[in-house]
Design an enzyme around this catalytic site. Structure first.
Site, PDB file in Angstrom:
ATOM      1  CG  HIS A 327      -2.142   0.641   0.972  1.00 28.63           C
ATOM      2  ND1 HIS A 327      -2.244   1.911   0.230  1.00 28.63           N
ATOM      3  CD2 HIS A 327      -3.355   0.527   1.624  1.00 28.63           C
ATOM      4  CE1 HIS A 327      -3.592   2.473   0.479  1.00 28.63           C
ATOM      5  NE2 HIS A 327      -4.342   1.534   1.009  1.00 28.63           N
ATOM      6  CE  LYS A 406     -24.099   2.910 -11.974  1.00 30.79           C
ATOM      7  NZ  LYS A 406     -22.460   3.375 -12.856  1.00 30.79           N
ATOM      8  CE  LYS A 410     -25.929   7.856 -10.962  1.00 35.67           C
ATOM      9  NZ  LYS A 410     -25.056   8.928 -10.644  1.00 35.67           N
ATOM     10  CE  LYS A 412     -37.457   4.011  -5.865  1.00 33.52           C
ATOM     11  NZ  LYS A 412     -38.811   4.027  -6.198  1.00 33.52           N
TER      12      LYS A 412
END
EC number: 2.3.1.137
Length: 596
Positions: A327, A406, A410, A412
């Protein structure tokens, strides 16, 4: 991201680096106001009043002086945080990196042309590697499209760290070595490291100025695989990279003292494009259940992972793939980008190689045989034992929620990421009966060398909504109003964080200035509610949106009694990965199931 796949473009990948704005220092008053707001879910009125007094004292006194010093520092640096963050978040950490710092994830190729199938590891591996190497060439030529939000270019510096990058262990602090160069910068290493059954091999991926083809790569992999499966296993030097950092640094120094050629061998691995891991295991995986594949990618065989490499591409016996990454040099969006690119190319080509089967006369891979003694072999055994002990304590589940995704959120007019975050807050509240301090990754790549900011998803608005959902006397309309308030708060905070107006990194900067000046740690940072609200990396929920493509990811929780929670958002589903420690009675899944 679908539109940002590598394609012909006039722009060069790194061309905007010099014109990006410097990382701003937020206003002290704003940061402290936001910090106090984040404490509210965890303190009663009296406790909050005390924290408020501590914050006011800090703002009027030492905080103002520290802030001025931070502003001075920022004048001389385009990113005042960069060096500090790299050291504090990664290089100073002494815990074993491979499990505690690194992130990993399974590849989604199983969802189309590459379902699990024994006997496909080498053929698929050669195609997968070839697509990865094409991406490397695009980076070298600066043809990977610049990421943008609207017309605003984002910082692309982290992409320089994907290939030929390695962390080097130090006694008190590690360092990062980056050997990658673009074509305009000059020579860049062009060899791969392959780890198989405790042995180490390298080979060049270029031959007579051209990239090897999949049939040529297949020949190299077959040679290594046959050799390792017909001869004794190697010592497993790679397992040392899974050890506690100071231990590994000492073992590395000793290894080099045994034979100066050992340093040359280590440098070959460090500078290689990536590490290709040949695993013997076969994880179960389906599009709805990635649990075992995710788990084995993160906590697989330590003798075939070089934990310090920026990029380990992992191949399993049944033709399933994943990756494990250090990381330190970059965040997961870099790996998500290359993984998505490779997945799209596999899809585009129906999982096949459609070019010439001709194999040129290419040198066979070279085996790196380290000089070892009983002390090193003992170190390797110790490293494996501690790694496997810690790995066995991890519980990982990765499931797909397929009722909707999604598209519906979206429709809503709800942001899908905020939707998942609030659902997570509610789940934690229901399970544990209290709010959970929550870290969500916000990106700050609008700025020069920007990486991340902490977005604290556990707001007082989210808690009030959770309480309303648990209170049977609350009407549907009240719940909806409280939910929309929580949505609005979350969306505003995410916008602020991405615009350099978060507060966690600012507070970290003030603390580090105090330390550098030899001053006592200000009371703000010793107040119990600093850590109760998640400060100092004490977030019970460590979360991140992995993206809107098929790619998944995983990392361990920040605290022992916490969860790692990572998800991708697709049109028709949410893929969710959750990680916890078995040895914590609060988060052990088996105990929780019995309780509920």
């Amino acid at each position: 991201m679908e539109n940002q796949l590598a394609k012909s473009t006039e722009e060069r990948t790194f061309q905007y680096q010099d014109s990006l704005p410097s990382l701003p220092v937020p206003s002290l008053e704003e940061s402290l106001k936001k910090y106090l707001d984040s404490v509210k879910p965890f303190a009663n009125k009296e406790e909050y009043k005390k924290t408020e007094e501590i914050v006011q004292k800090f703002q009027d006194g030492i905080g103002r002086k520290l802030h001025q010093k931070l502003l001075e520092r920022a004048k001389g640096k385009r990113n005042w945080l960069e060096e500090w963050w790299l050291n504090v978040a990664y290089l100073d950490v002494r815990l074993p990196s491979q499990l505690n710092v690194n992130f990993a994830g399974p590849a989604p190729h199983i969802e189309h042309y590459w379902p699990p199938k024994e006997g496909t590891q080498l053929e698929r591996g050669s195609i997968c590697l070839w697509h990865n190497l094409n991406y490397w060439q695009l980076l070298r030529k600066e043809k990977v499209p610049v990421h943008k939000v609207g017309n605003n270019p984002l910082d692309m510096n982290q992409f320089q760290m994907l290939f030929s990058t390695c962390k080097i262990p130090g006694i008190t602090r590690d360092s990062v070595m980056n050997y990658f160069r673009t074509e305009s910068e000059g020579h860049s290493p062009a060899h791969l490291t392959v780890l198989c059954r405790g042995r180490v091999f390298v080979f060049d991926v270029m031959h007579e100025g051209c990239l090897m083809t999949p049939p040529e790569i297949h020949r190299q992999l077959t040679y290594i695989h046959k050799k390792c499966h017909s001869e004794p296993d190697g010592p497993g030097i790679a397992a040392l990279t899974s050890e506690e950092r100071t231990q590994w640094a000492k073992a590395r120094e000793y290894l080099i003292s045994l034979d100066p050629e050992n340093l040359t061998r280590l440098e070959k691995i460090q500078s290689s494009l990536l590490v290709y891991s040949i695993e013997d295991s076969s994880p179960h995986v389906t599009p709805e259940d990635y649990s075992q594949a995710t788990s084995m990618t993160l906590i697989g065989d330590p003798t075939v992972r070089w934990g310090d490499k920026s990029y380990n591409l992992v191949s399993f016996s049944n033709g399933v793939f994943g990756c494990s990454c250090d990381h330190s040099p970059f965040d997961a969006m870099v790996t998500v980008n290359i993984s998505h690119y490779v997945d799209e190319k596999i899809l585009e080509n129906e999982g096949k190689w459609k070019g010439s089967e001709k194999v040129r006369n290419i040198s066979l891979p070279e085996e790196l045989v380290f000089t070892v003694d009983d002390k090193i072999l003992n170190n390797i055994n110790q490293a494996k034992a501690q790694y496997l002990k810690q790995a066995s304590d991890l519980q990982i589940v990765a499931y797909a929620f397929t009722s909707f995704g999604k598209k519906l959120t979206k429709k809503k007019k709800l942001h899908p990421d905020t939707f998942v975050q609030l659902a997570l807050q509610l789940a934690y509240y229901r399970l544990h009966g209290r709010p959970g301090s929550c870290y969500e990754t916000a990106m700050t790549r609008y700025f020069y060398h920007g990486r991340t900011e902490t977005m604290r998803s556990c707001t007082i608005e989210a808690v009030r909504w959770c309480q309303s959902m648990q209170d049977p006397s609350t009407t549907l309309l009240e719940r909806e109003q409280k939910m929309l308030q929580a949505f609005a708060k979350h969306d505003k905070m995410m916008t602020d964080c991405s615009a350099g107006k978060g507060f966690d990194r600012h507070l970290l900067g003030l603390l580090l200035i105090a330390k550098e000046e030899g001053l006592p740690v200000p009371e703000l940072f010793t107040d119990p509610f600093f850590s109760k609200s998640g400060g100092g990396g004490n977030f019970v929920l460590s979360t991140s949106l992995v993206g809107y493509a098929r790619v998944l990811g995983v990392a361990v929780p920040m605290v022992h009694n916490g969860y790692g929670f990572f998800y991708n958002i697709r049109d028709d589903r949410f893929n969710v990965t959750s990680v916890a420690w078995r040895s914590c009675p609060e988060t052990d899944a088996e105990k929780l199931v019995r309780q509920t």
